[in-house]
Design an enzyme around this catalytic site. Structure first.
Site, PDB file in Angstrom:
ATOM      1  N   SER A 116      32.502  30.769 -64.960  1.00 32.84           N
ATOM      2  CA  SER A 116      32.216  31.916 -65.818  1.00 32.84           C
ATOM      3  C   SER A 116      33.370  32.188 -66.777  1.00 32.84           C
ATOM      4  O   SER A 116      34.543  31.929 -66.437  1.00 32.84           O
ATOM      5  CB  SER A 116      32.024  33.140 -64.922  1.00 32.84           C
ATOM      6  OG  SER A 116      32.033  34.317 -65.687  1.00 32.84           O
ATOM      7  N   TYR A 139      35.274  39.042 -58.814  1.00 28.94           N
ATOM      8  CA  TYR A 139      34.252  38.027 -59.102  1.00 28.94           C
ATOM      9  C   TYR A 139      34.868  36.860 -59.901  1.00 28.94           C
ATOM     10  O   TYR A 139      34.723  35.691 -59.538  1.00 28.94           O
ATOM     11  CB  TYR A 139      33.094  38.667 -59.890  1.00 28.94           C
ATOM     12  CG  TYR A 139      32.230  37.657 -60.592  1.00 28.94           C
ATOM     13  CD1 TYR A 139      31.359  36.846 -59.869  1.00 28.94           C
ATOM     14  CD2 TYR A 139      32.299  37.485 -61.982  1.00 28.94           C
ATOM     15  CE1 TYR A 139      30.584  35.890 -60.511  1.00 28.94           C
ATOM     16  CE2 TYR A 139      31.533  36.538 -62.624  1.00 28.94           C
ATOM     17  CZ  TYR A 139      30.675  35.738 -61.890  1.00 28.94           C
ATOM     18  OH  TYR A 139      29.920  34.787 -62.529  1.00 28.94           O
ATOM     19  N   LYS A 143      35.532  32.710 -58.930  1.00 27.43           N
ATOM     20  CA  LYS A 143      35.113  31.553 -59.733  1.00 27.43           C
ATOM     21  C   LYS A 143      36.303  30.637 -60.042  1.00 27.43           C
ATOM     22  O   LYS A 143      36.195  29.420 -59.984  1.00 27.43           O
ATOM     23  CB  LYS A 143      34.448  32.031 -61.029  1.00 27.43           C
ATOM     24  CG  LYS A 143      33.069  32.635 -60.822  1.00 27.43           C
ATOM     25  CD  LYS A 143      32.074  31.563 -60.407  1.00 27.43           C
ATOM     26  CE  LYS A 143      30.714  32.094 -60.078  1.00 27.43           C
ATOM     27  NZ  LYS A 143      29.779  31.063 -59.608  1.00 27.43           N
TER      28      LYS A 143
END
Ligand code: UFG
Length: 315
Positions: A116, A139, A143
């Protein structure tokens, strides 16, 4: 390549579209999904389905199928929630390690990983893959950690990998997926159009951008999925951004939606949202060079296809 592809998160918004595209290209497809957000009905019936969480014992999947490559979509992805529940989001990392361990054990030699733009954090402007990474939410951190672990497994165990850093994915992939818990701008605009909410609140109008609202790089889900299929076939290990190299502002999205749909989208300006960079745009030169990939759909195409999906289900 040919053979059997394991798609984790194959019942989700992007994964389910990828499953269809792989079947169309005559791959055999095996899906793992824990159905936490994915929907079983989105999984093409020609794919073999396992309802499993990635942190569970996955040996059954690898024993019963001779997997040639993995496309790994499965992850928790709500930015705000990741700042309230690190325990849950740590499964993004432990699930990836569990998957990689199975790949080593069963000699699976290639993984395409959904990463991402969140790994860049509060960066600004047009970003190439070697821009500093500095996630500003848990988050994004998960990643980035997965990318690093995949790179090590590649070094140590000879697994080929491509980590694809998605910018803002939008549009309908033909499966009429509706976000059950809309937080992103596209589904929010659509919910206003189908009168599920009153108006769009634009978060901030005093950014240093062309109209004062935030600029993002919106990439069509079909173009995004195409890049995964191309990535399966390249002999390259590394990180590739997936975006259009063009930006649209929030105000432009609202205006273009009114134009495409032929109806005014009610909106108001609200306060800035914490952690929103002014402008995030992908440099996609590397995707062109390595994958020979170029996005074909425009933001207006994405607006139209998403609206068609929403309109149908609210009629
Ligand atoms: N926005 C509004 N009003 C809303 C919702 C969003 O003005 O009601 C604005 C945001 O402030 C932002 C833009 O619309 O400027 C896009 O916001 P989204 O929430 O749709 O997307 P983000 O750019 O915040 O985040 C997306 C993904 C993340 C990913 C990130 C990577 O949702 O998972 O891109 O950059 F981490």
């Amino acid at each position: 390549m040919t053979g059997t592809i394991l798609v984790t998160g194959g019942a989700g918004y992007i994964g389910s579209v990828a499953v269809k595209a792989l079947l169309k290209k005559n791959y055999d497809v095996v899906v793992i999904d824990n159905l936490s957000k994915g929907l079983k009905k989105l999984v093409d019936s020609k794919a073999k389905f396992y309802e499993l969480d990635l942190v569970d014992d996955l040996s059954k999947v690898f024993e019963e199928n001779k997997i040639d490559a993995v496309i790994h979509f499965a992850a928790y992805k709500a930015v705000e929630e990741s700042m309230e529940n690190a325990v849950k989001y740590s499964d993004n990392i432990s699930g990836t390690i569990n998957l990689l361990n199975c790949m080593v054990k069963y000699s699976v030699k290639k993984i395409i990983f959904s990463s991402s733009a969140a790994v860049y954090g509060e960066a600004n402007g047009v970003l190439s893959e070697n821009h500093d990474t500095n996630p500003c939410n848990y988050y994004g951190f998960t990643k980035l950690e997965c990318e690093k672990i995949i790179k090590w497994y590649s070094k140590v165990h000879g697994i080929g990998y491509v980590c694809l850093r998605y910018f803002n994915v939008a549009g309908d992939g033909g499966l009429r997926y509706l976000d059950p818990d809309a937080k992103n701008i596209f589904p929010i605009i659509m919910e206003v159009l189908v009168k599920k909410r009153e108006k769009v609140v634009i978060f901030g109008k005093d950014y240093d951008t062309r109209d004062g609202t935030c600029v993002r790089d919106y990439i069509d889900i079909n173009d995004l999925v195409d890049a995964h299929l191309l990535a399966l076939d390249v002999d390259y290990n590394g990180i590739i951004n997936l975006g259009t190299s063009k930006g649209a502002s929030v105000k432009e999205l609202v205006d273009w939606t009114s134009e495409v749909i032929g109806r005014q989208v009610p909106f108001e300006y609200g306060k800035r949202r914490a952690g929103d960079p002014a402008e995030l745009i992908a440099s996609n030169e590397k995707a062109l060079k390595i994958l020979n990939w170029k996005p074909k759909r425009t933001v207006k195409d994405m607006i139209k296809s998403t609206y068609d999906a929403y309109k149908e289900s609210f009629e």
